[in-house]
Structures are given as structure tokens and as C-alpha cells.
Design a protein around this motif. Structure first.
Motif, PDB file in Angstrom:
ATOM      1  N   MET A  28       0.821  -1.205   0.000  1.00  0.00           N
ATOM      2  CA  MET A  28       0.000   0.000   0.000  1.00  0.00           C
ATOM      3  C   MET A  28       0.859   1.260   0.000  1.00  0.00           C
ATOM      4  N   ASN A  29       1.951   1.179   0.736  1.00  0.00           N
ATOM      5  CA  ASN A  29       2.824   2.347   0.782  1.00  0.00           C
ATOM      6  C   ASN A  29       3.419   2.647  -0.588  1.00  0.00           C
ATOM      7  N   ARG A  30       3.703   1.574  -1.339  1.00  0.00           N
ATOM      8  CA  ARG A  30       4.256   1.786  -2.668  1.00  0.00           C
ATOM      9  C   ARG A  30       3.242   2.425  -3.596  1.00  0.00           C
ATOM     10  N   LEU A  31       1.947   2.021  -3.448  1.00  0.00           N
ATOM     11  CA  LEU A  31       0.906   2.565  -4.313  1.00  0.00           C
ATOM     12  C   LEU A  31       0.693   4.045  -4.059  1.00  0.00           C
ATOM     13  N   PHE A  32       0.723   4.451  -2.821  1.00  0.00           N
ATOM     14  CA  PHE A  32       0.455   5.852  -2.483  1.00  0.00           C
ATOM     15  C   PHE A  32       1.740   6.679  -2.351  1.00  0.00           C
ATOM     16  N   GLY A  33       2.841   6.057  -2.708  1.00  0.00           N
ATOM     17  CA  GLY A  33       4.095   6.826  -2.685  1.00  0.00           C
ATOM     18  C   GLY A  33       4.707   6.999  -1.333  1.00  0.00           C
ATOM     19  N   GLY A  34       4.230   6.266  -0.342  1.00  0.00           N
ATOM     20  CA  GLY A  34       4.799   6.427   0.995  1.00  0.00           C
ATOM     21  C   GLY A  34       6.178   5.841   1.123  1.00  0.00           C
ATOM     22  N   GLY A  35       6.489   4.819   0.286  1.00  0.00           N
ATOM     23  CA  GLY A  35       7.794   4.181   0.411  1.00  0.00           C
ATOM     24  C   GLY A  35       8.927   4.982  -0.174  1.00  0.00           C
ATOM     25  N   GLY A  36       8.602   6.026  -0.939  1.00  0.00           N
ATOM     26  CA  GLY A  36       9.667   6.805  -1.575  1.00  0.00           C
ATOM     27  C   GLY A  36      10.191   7.936  -0.723  1.00  0.00           C
ATOM     28  N   ARG A  37       9.689   8.080   0.479  1.00  0.00           N
ATOM     29  CA  ARG A  37      10.155   9.162   1.339  1.00  0.00           C
ATOM     30  C   ARG A  37      11.589   8.892   1.832  1.00  0.00           C
ATOM     31  N   GLN A  38      12.399   9.939   1.830  1.00  0.00           N
ATOM     32  CA  GLN A  38      13.778   9.821   2.312  1.00  0.00           C
ATOM     33  C   GLN A  38      13.891  10.443   3.696  1.00  0.00           C
ATOM     34  N   LYS A  39      14.710   9.850   4.513  1.00  0.00           N
ATOM     35  CA  LYS A  39      14.897  10.363   5.861  1.00  0.00           C
ATOM     36  C   LYS A  39      15.649  11.691   5.822  1.00  0.00           C
ATOM     37  N   LYS A  40      15.194  12.606   6.625  1.00  0.00           N
ATOM     38  CA  LYS A  40      15.870  13.893   6.699  1.00  0.00           C
ATOM     39  C   LYS A  40      17.178  13.737   7.464  1.00  0.00           C
ATOM     40  N   PRO A  41      18.206  14.470   7.012  1.00  0.00           N
ATOM     41  CA  PRO A  41      19.480  14.383   7.745  1.00  0.00           C
ATOM     42  C   PRO A  41      19.325  14.934   9.155  1.00  0.00           C
ATOM     43  N   GLN A  42      19.997  14.308  10.070  1.00  0.00           N
ATOM     44  CA  GLN A  42      19.928  14.753  11.455  1.00  0.00           C
ATOM     45  C   GLN A  42      20.596  16.121  11.611  1.00  0.00           C
ATOM     46  N   PRO A  43      19.999  16.973  12.413  1.00  0.00           N
ATOM     47  CA  PRO A  43      20.594  18.303  12.598  1.00  0.00           C
ATOM     48  C   PRO A  43      21.924  18.209  13.355  1.00  0.00           C
ATOM     49  N   ASN A  44      22.817  19.083  12.996  1.00  0.00           N
ATOM     50  CA  ASN A  44      24.086  19.144  13.717  1.00  0.00           C
ATOM     51  C   ASN A  44      24.266  20.534  14.319  1.00  0.00           C
ATOM     52  N   LEU A  45      25.227  20.643  15.209  1.00  0.00           N
ATOM     53  CA  LEU A  45      25.421  21.894  15.931  1.00  0.00           C
ATOM     54  C   LEU A  45      25.851  23.039  15.010  1.00  0.00           C
ATOM     55  N   THR A  46      26.631  22.721  14.005  1.00  0.00           N
ATOM     56  CA  THR A  46      27.105  23.785  13.118  1.00  0.00           C
ATOM     57  C   THR A  46      25.941  24.443  12.383  1.00  0.00           C
ATOM     58  N   ASP A  47      25.020  23.619  11.849  1.00  0.00           N
ATOM     59  CA  ASP A  47      23.853  24.172  11.155  1.00  0.00           C
ATOM     60  C   ASP A  47      22.947  24.921  12.131  1.00  0.00           C
ATOM     61  N   ALA A  48      22.781  24.378  13.330  1.00  0.00           N
ATOM     62  CA  ALA A  48      21.930  25.048  14.318  1.00  0.00           C
ATOM     63  C   ALA A  48      22.504  26.411  14.701  1.00  0.00           C
ATOM     64  N   ILE A  49      23.807  26.481  14.878  1.00  0.00           N
ATOM     65  CA  ILE A  49      24.439  27.759  15.219  1.00  0.00           C
ATOM     66  C   ILE A  49      24.266  28.761  14.090  1.00  0.00           C
ATOM     67  N   SER A  50      24.437  28.298  12.854  1.00  0.00           N
ATOM     68  CA  SER A  50      24.266  29.187  11.706  1.00  0.00           C
ATOM     69  C   SER A  50      22.835  29.707  11.623  1.00  0.00           C
ATOM     70  N   ASN A  51      21.844  28.839  11.885  1.00  0.00           N
ATOM     71  CA  ASN A  51      20.438  29.256  11.844  1.00  0.00           C
ATOM     72  C   ASN A  51      20.128  30.296  12.918  1.00  0.00           C
ATOM     73  N   VAL A  52      20.642  30.068  14.120  1.00  0.00           N
ATOM     74  CA  VAL A  52      20.392  31.023  15.209  1.00  0.00           C
ATOM     75  C   VAL A  52      21.071  32.357  14.918  1.00  0.00           C
ATOM     76  N   ASP A  53      22.279  32.317  14.384  1.00  0.00           N
ATOM     77  CA  ASP A  53      22.977  33.572  14.054  1.00  0.00           C
ATOM     78  C   ASP A  53      22.226  34.361  12.987  1.00  0.00           C
ATOM     79  N   SER A  54      21.657  33.657  12.040  1.00  0.00           N
ATOM     80  CA  SER A  54      20.881  34.344  10.994  1.00  0.00           C
ATOM     81  C   SER A  54      19.658  35.033  11.596  1.00  0.00           C
ATOM     82  N   ARG A  55      18.978  34.364  12.483  1.00  0.00           N
ATOM     83  CA  ARG A  55      17.829  34.975  13.152  1.00  0.00           C
ATOM     84  C   ARG A  55      18.250  36.188  13.974  1.00  0.00           C
ATOM     85  N   GLY A  56      19.406  36.078  14.626  1.00  0.00           N
ATOM     86  CA  GLY A  56      19.890  37.212  15.405  1.00  0.00           C
ATOM     87  C   GLY A  56      20.204  38.410  14.522  1.00  0.00           C
ATOM     88  N   GLU A  57      20.804  38.168  13.366  1.00  0.00           N
ATOM     89  CA  GLU A  57      21.093  39.277  12.442  1.00  0.00           C
ATOM     90  C   GLU A  57      19.806  39.944  11.967  1.00  0.00           C
TER      91      GLU A  57
END
Length: 236
Positions: free
Chosen positions: A1-30
Motif C-alpha cells: 500500500m505504501n508503494r501505491l500511495f508513494g509512501g515508500g519513496g520518502r527519504q529520511k531527513k538528515p539529522q541536525p548538527n550543531l554547526t547548522d543550528a548555530i548558523s540558523n540562530v545567528d541568521s535569526r539574530g542578524e
């Protein structure tokens, strides 16, 4: 069923890391800093208007607008302070994590180095190194013996002592300084014989003068030979 409705084609999102989180917070601060700067300009404009206006409803209206802008500025400043604290904490955690990774890399490199040292150390024979050192010491000793043999002096008495020679040399110098050579000056003070004798002719005077010179030369030679016999060199 998942294949029929396209559920099996979903890819896992990469886990967040500290470097990306710091960059995101700095952007919000700016972004918040830009909003605060815009509010500062608006507050300055209202303040200038209030200086030119008289007390009344119009001035009170401008004052209410300025107070509202000031409240927004305080809110943004509070948000900016929170973002800065979050960024600082994440940077500290990221630094500690990276330091641990570097430590692990260093330890792994040291382990590899120890293995290589053990491997190379097995190729070294301490006994052979000691033998080489002994052979080198023997060769240097033989070389010194050869130099001593080549430096021997021949034709000199074996019982001559260097210290005795130096003492005799010093005494010889003192004897030369204390030597009485006044007898050499006596020849200089010998008066010349008279050049003329009553009744002699010119030829006899020349012959007598030559005879006196010969006598003086003989005396000088006698004195010089006597002095030479005492092993002193005289320059005439």
C-alpha cells in the motif's frame, strides 16, 4: 500500500548538527538586529518631532507612537539576547565535541606510531651496535698509538727531563744577563801609542803604526776567543 500511495519513496531527513543550528540562530539574530536598527531610526524621528511641537493632543499622539516603538525595541532586544545565549551554548558544545574528535584522532595516530616503532625496533640488534662501538674504540686507540710512534724523537738521550731542560734554559738566561762583559770595554779604553818618536823617519812611523795595530788586533782576538769559550755569541 505504501508503494501505491508513494509512501515508500520518502527519504529520511538528515539529522541536525550543531554547526547548522548555530548558523540558523545567528541568521535569526542578524534579522532581529536589523529590526532594532530600523526602530532606532523611527524613535529618533518621533523624538525630533516632539522637540518642535507644543504640548497638546498632537504631541501626545506622537508620544504614544514613540512609546509603542520603544516597547517593540525592548521585545526584540530580549529576543536577541536569548538567541545570543543559545548560540554561545551551542558553540561551546560544538567546540567540546570537536576537541574530543581531535583527541581521538591524535590517540589513533599515536597508536599507529607505536606499532611502527615496535616494528622497526625489531630490526635493530643492540649487540651489533655494541660491537660496532667497541671496534670503533679499538680503531681510535690504534690510531693514537700510531701517532705516538710517528712522533718519537731519535738521537736524544732517553733520560732527559723536560722540566730540567726548562729550568736550565731559565738559568742560562739569567747567567747571560748577569755576565760581566766589562772586560770587552777595556780594549776600547787602551790608549793609542804615540804616533811619532823623536828621530824616526816617515817610513819608520808607518811601520810602527802598523805594528801597534797588529798588537791591538791580537789583544782583541784573545778577548773574543776567551768570551766565545764561555758559549756566548758576540756580534762585532
Amino acid at each position: 500500500m505504501n508503494r501505491l500511495f508513494g509512501g515508500g519513496g520518502r527519504q529520511k531527513k538528515p539529522q541536525p548538527n550543531l554547526t547548522d543550528a548555530i548558523s540558523n540562530v545567528d541568521s535569526r539574530g542578524e534579522s532581529i538586529e536589523k529590526k532594532i536598527a530600523k526602530l532606532d531610526l523611527e524613535l529618533k524621528k518621533y523624538k525630533d518631532q516632539m522637540k518642535k511641537m507644543r504640548d497638546g493632543p498632537s504631541k501626545n499622539m506622537v508620544k504614544q507612537k514613540a512609546l509603542r516603538v520603544l516597547k517593540q525595541k525592548k521585545m526584540y532586544e530580549s529576543q536577541l539576547e536569548g538567541l545570543r545565549n543559545q548560540s554561545f551554548n551551542m558553540e561551546q558544545a560544538n567546540f567540546a565535541t570537536q576537541q574530543l574528535k581531535d583527541t581521538k584522532t591524535t590517540v589513533d595516530a599515536m597508536k599507529i606510531g607505536v606499532k611502527e616503532m615496535k616494528k622497526e625496533y625489531k630490526k635493530v640488534d643492540i649487540g651489533k651496535i655494541e660491537d660496532v662501538q667497541d671496534e670503533l674504540s679499538d680503531m681510535l686507540e690504534q690510531a693514537n698509538e700510531v701517532q705516538e710512534v710517528l712522533g718519537r724523537s731519535y738521537g736524544l738521550p732517553e733520560d732527559v727531563d723536560e722540566d730540567d731542560l726548562e729550568a736550565e734554559l731559565d738559568a742560562l738566561g739569567d747567567d747571560l744577563l748577569d755576565e760581566d762583559t766589562s772586560y770587552l770595554d777595556e780594549t776600547v779604553g787602551i790608549p793609542d801609542p804615540p804616533t811619532t818618536i823623536p828621530g824616526e823617519t816617515e817610513r819608520t812611523r808607518v811601520s810602527a803604526f802598523a805594528q801597534d795595530c797588529a798588537i791591538n788586533s791580537i789583544f782583541k782576538c784573545i778577548y773574543i776567543n776567551m768570551y766565545c769559550m764561555s758559549n756566548v755569541k758576540i756580534i762585532i
